[in-house]
Design a protein around this motif. Structure first.
Motif, short mmCIF file in Angstrom:
data_model
loop_
_atom_site.label_atom_id
_atom_site.label_comp_id
_atom_site.label_asym_id
_atom_site.label_seq_id
_atom_site.Cartn_x
_atom_site.Cartn_y
_atom_site.Cartn_z
N ALA A 1 1.06 -0.62 0.01
CA ALA A 1 -0.03 0.06 0.02
C ALA A 1 0.90 0.91 0.00
O ALA A 1 0.62 2.11 -0.76
CB ALA A 1 -1.02 -0.01 0.93
N ASP A 2 1.75 0.98 0.93
CA ASP A 2 2.99 2.51 0.54
C ASP A 2 3.83 2.43 -0.92
O ASP A 2 3.21 3.74 -1.61
CB ASP A 2 4.03 2.36 1.98
CG ASP A 2 3.57 2.19 2.98
OD1 ASP A 2 2.65 2.65 3.77
OD2 ASP A 2 4.22 1.45 4.28
N THR A 3 3.67 1.65 -1.30
CA THR A 3 4.13 2.03 -2.45
C THR A 3 3.50 2.54 -3.48
O THR A 3 3.43 3.36 -4.27
CB THR A 3 4.51 0.47 -3.24
OG1 THR A 3 5.97 -0.29 -2.67
CG2 THR A 3 5.12 0.63 -4.37
N ILE A 4 2.01 1.62 -3.56
CA ILE A 4 1.05 2.01 -4.60
C ILE A 4 0.78 3.48 -4.38
O ILE A 4 0.23 4.18 -5.45
CB ILE A 4 -0.15 1.05 -4.61
CG1 ILE A 4 0.13 -0.43 -5.22
CG2 ILE A 4 -1.54 1.79 -5.33
CD1 ILE A 4 -0.23 -1.20 -4.45
N ARG B 1 3.84 4.43 -7.41
CA ARG B 1 5.38 3.34 -7.64
C ARG B 1 4.58 1.84 -7.63
O ARG B 1 3.41 1.85 -7.90
CB ARG B 1 6.46 3.02 -6.79
CG ARG B 1 7.27 4.05 -6.72
CD ARG B 1 7.82 4.70 -7.79
NE ARG B 1 8.38 3.64 -8.20
CZ ARG B 1 8.79 4.08 -9.77
NH1 ARG B 1 8.23 5.06 -10.36
NH2 ARG B 1 9.18 2.88 -10.37
N TRP B 2 5.40 1.37 -8.31
CA TRP B 2 5.04 -0.69 -8.48
C TRP B 2 4.92 -1.22 -7.14
O TRP B 2 6.60 -1.12 -7.49
CB TRP B 2 5.54 -0.82 -9.92
CG TRP B 2 4.67 -0.06 -10.53
CD1 TRP B 2 6.01 1.16 -11.71
CD2 TRP B 2 3.71 0.06 -12.19
NE1 TRP B 2 4.85 1.69 -12.88
CE2 TRP B 2 3.90 0.90 -12.82
CE3 TRP B 2 2.48 -0.81 -11.54
CZ2 TRP B 2 2.39 0.97 -13.27
CZ3 TRP B 2 1.26 -0.95 -12.17
CH2 TRP B 2 1.36 0.25 -13.07
N VAL B 3 4.25 -2.58 -7.05
CA VAL B 3 4.48 -3.84 -7.03
C VAL B 3 4.96 -4.99 -8.38
O VAL B 3 4.18 -4.77 -8.70
CB VAL B 3 3.25 -4.05 -6.38
CG1 VAL B 3 3.40 -5.80 -5.36
CG2 VAL B 3 2.98 -3.06 -4.76
N HIS B 4 6.35 -4.93 -7.95
CA HIS B 4 7.19 -5.11 -8.88
C HIS B 4 6.23 -7.26 -8.40
O HIS B 4 6.50 -7.46 -7.67
CB HIS B 4 7.64 -5.77 -9.50
CG HIS B 4 8.37 -4.22 -10.03
ND1 HIS B 4 8.33 -3.45 -11.10
CD2 HIS B 4 8.73 -3.10 -8.87
CE1 HIS B 4 8.67 -2.54 -11.27
NE2 HIS B 4 9.22 -1.68 -9.60
N THR C 1 -6.74 -8.10 -0.96
CA THR C 1 -7.81 -6.70 -0.62
C THR C 1 -7.89 -6.47 0.60
O THR C 1 -8.35 -5.36 0.82
CB THR C 1 -9.27 -8.16 0.09
OG1 THR C 1 -8.62 -9.16 0.69
CG2 THR C 1 -9.90 -9.04 -1.30
N THR C 2 -6.65 -6.69 1.05
CA THR C 2 -6.47 -6.10 2.09
C THR C 2 -5.67 -4.36 1.78
O THR C 2 -5.10 -3.50 2.29
CB THR C 2 -4.93 -6.81 2.89
OG1 THR C 2 -5.97 -7.96 3.84
CG2 THR C 2 -4.65 -6.31 4.60
N VAL C 3 -4.74 -4.89 0.93
CA VAL C 3 -3.73 -3.35 0.17
C VAL C 3 -5.57 -2.52 -0.18
O VAL C 3 -4.94 -1.28 -0.05
CB VAL C 3 -3.21 -3.96 -0.87
CG1 VAL C 3 -2.62 -2.52 -1.42
CG2 VAL C 3 -1.97 -4.93 -0.72
#
Length: 253
Positions: free
Chosen positions: A33-36, A40-43, A208-210
């Protein structure tokens, strides 16, 4: 019936994930979640059948922009079985140290990104290469796989570490290392693997948690909608909006 034995095994895995992994799923979701949230991306990366969770999450109805699938064709397309890009080549490549380093050179990463890797055994070199390169960049590395007892496994990588030892956060898919779960009369090998259902279960529990975390923070999600439901005149527009947002964010990666 063996069908009932397999579904009993699959349910047991899903129940164990819920019973034992919720804390780590929440930790992984917070990092993602911090990344998005900062654009930015979750690769996402895996080899062989561990690419199935990568393909499941985005682009996918009910998925949302923020997850970038890194699919290396020779490591996933082995339905030829023999001949070009067959099983023998796949088994060689996933163990070829250095291949993951070369894969990482093809993208532009940021230390705010997250690397999410799926690895059932945790010992093969390509996944470990990718994890180590991501750590060098400063990314958080999250690994999902059969982590129980991993400390006793001999890695194939010259670092001397398996991928679970490299990860910042590990979610155990609670599957047996042999994967296949149903004994068969007059045969040595079992049938009925459970790692895929475990991966997909853990993926959607995490995503779903993100989503829940991001919505609580007031972040707008660009969700991939169903465009097959009659009577929804804006579905294609919402799909176009999500794809345009993906296109905007992916520029430069």
């Amino acid at each position: 019936m063996l069908a009932k034995e397999w579904i009993k095994n699959a349910r047991a895995v899903m129940d164990k994930i819920e019973r034992t992994q919720m804390e780590n799923i929440r930790k992984a979701a917070e990092v993602m979640a911090d990344t998005i949230e900062v654009g930015r991306w979750v690769h996402t990366f895996g080899c062989g059948h561990a690419t199935l969770p990568v393909e499941e999450m985005y682009p996918r109805i009910g998925g949302f922009v923020g997850f970038h699938p890194m699919i290396e064709v020779p490591l996933t397309f082995f339905t030829n079985i023999v001949g070009g890009m067959g099983i023998h080549q796949f088994l060689f490549l996933e163990r070829a140290e250095g291949y993951g380093v070369e894969i990482m050179k093809s993208y532009n990463f940021d230390k705010r990104d997250t690397m999410w890797i799926f690895s059932h055994s945790g010992i093969n070199n390509v996944n470990i290469d990718v994890a180590l390169e991501a750590k060098k960049i400063g990314m958080k590395v999250i690994v999902f796989g059969s982590a129980n007892g991993a400390e006793k496994r001999t890695t194939r990588h010259s670092s001397g570490k398996n991928i679970f030892e490299i990860a910042d956060i590990v979610v155990d898919t609670c599957t047996p290392l042999e994967d296949a779960s149903v004994p068969l009369k007059n045969h040595i090998d079992k049938i009925g693997p459970v790692s895929t259902v475990a991966f997909i279960t853990a993926v959607w529990m995490t995503i779903t948690t993100v989503a829940e975390i991001l919505v609580e923070r007031g972040v707008k999600l660009f969700i991939h909608p169903s465009h097959n439901v009659p009577g929804d005149p804006t579905a294609r527009e919402r799909l176009t909006n999500a794809l345009n947002e993906y296109k905007r964010r992916i520029a430069g990666v």
